[in-house]
Design a protein around this motif. Structure first.
Motif: not given
Length: 323
Positions: A207-211
């Motif tokens: 999720x952090x990578x996507x954000x």
């Protein structure tokens, strides 16, 4: 546009352009080369359909210098079954040849978006290249031989509506486990901006990578809005951003997901702010239709060809290449 002693003038008022040329000539004795046909390796072709920009001369010179004019073409620029590592074999005895080749390929990526990901991957080994890295670089050359004249068409009847695709691949780098962010921006049907880049830090969750990837495309769209404003070109907002991760879209739209977002740095909440400001709107797209996927991972021929066909790349020299 000025690069050393090469000057490019563009505008919709011919008399103003003539005035600028006369003033420059009175000071520097410039040479007028007429309508734009070639500039810093870019070749420009015009027709009633629009303007097509490619780098066929530069590309053919690159293939020739690599000694690959007679090679068998490759269907894709990278083999998805091969994972590159920093220390998986003996270093090259002459790393300068690899470094020169990567430098030339990096300059080619500002026109050939289809090789952006693999060139980005190879550029991280430029100081200690090894044999598998050189083999992969040679595969790019074989891929370019398929269609050295591919370029981008800017159609005459193109619409002034911006939309973008953004994607990330979590922990892609086998050496550092950093994720890859990729995006591409279209003005109507014309590709005007793209990027494939390894993230600066390791993301402990997908999720952090996507954000992080969403924050990257948000900043790019904000910059494009400033540029269009400076050029006095009206362009409707919000800009559509297509993403294939529902979790990241929900986080951006819903400010109450505290438990899932408390580990995300404040910097990346720019996406949420620009959603609130109506600069962008996030839309879900399936992974098979995610155009930005070509900037985050190596793909097999079928999905690769499907995605690159949506990048609006054209080859006006196809009849000369036997196609």
């Amino acid at each position: 546009m000025v690069y050393v002693d090469d000057i490019l003038l563009s505008g919709n008022n011919l008399s103003e352009i003539t005035t600028v040329k006369d003033n420059l000539h009175s000071k520097f004795h410039i040479k007028n080369l007429g309508d734009l046909k070639y500039f810093l390796g870019f070749e420009i072709a015009r027709s009633q359909a629009g303007i097509c920009i490619n780098k066929i001369k530069y590309c053919l010179e690159l293939i020739s210098k690599a000694g690959m004019l007679g090679c068998k073409p490759a269907s894709t620029p990278a083999d998805p079954s091969v994972k590159l590592h920093a220390d998986d074999s003996i270093p090259l005895t002459d790393p300068s040849s690899y470094q020169r080749l990567i430098e030339r390929l990096l300059y080619l990526t500002n026109m050939r978006s289809d090789i952006a990901f693999v060139v980005q991957q190879l550029s991280q080994f430029i100081y200690t290249p090894r044999q598998p890295h050189m083999q992969q670089a040679m595969r790019i050359i074989r891929y370019l031989k398929n269609a050295p004249g591919s370029g981008i068409l800017y159609a005459t009847d193109n619409s002034f509506r911006i939309h973008a695709y953004s994607d990330s691949d979590w922990a892609t780098c086998a050496t550092t486990r950093r994720s890859i962010s990729g995006f591409c921006v279209f003005l109507g049907t014309a590709l005007i901006s793209w990027k494939s880049k390894k993230q600066t830090t390791v993301s402990k969750s997908s999720s952090k990578a996507e954000y992080r990837s969403l924050a990257s495309i948000t900043c790019e769209l904000q910059w494009l809005q400033y540029l269009l404003k400076d050029l006095h070109i009206p362009c409707l907002t919000p800009y559509s951003v297509y993403y294939d991760n529902n979790s990241a879209i929900h986080i951006a739209k819903n400010p109450t997901f505290h438990e899932r977002t408390k580990h995300i740095d404040i910097d990346f909440h720019i996406t949420r702010q620009k959603l609130h400001d109506d600069l962008i709107k996030l839309l879900h797209v399936s992974s098979t239709n995610q155009v930005a996927g070509v900037f985050t991972k190596s793909l097999y021929p079928s999905p690769f060809n499907t995605i690159t066909s949506k990048l609006n790349m054209h080859n006006i020299h196809v009849h000369l290449e036997g196609g």
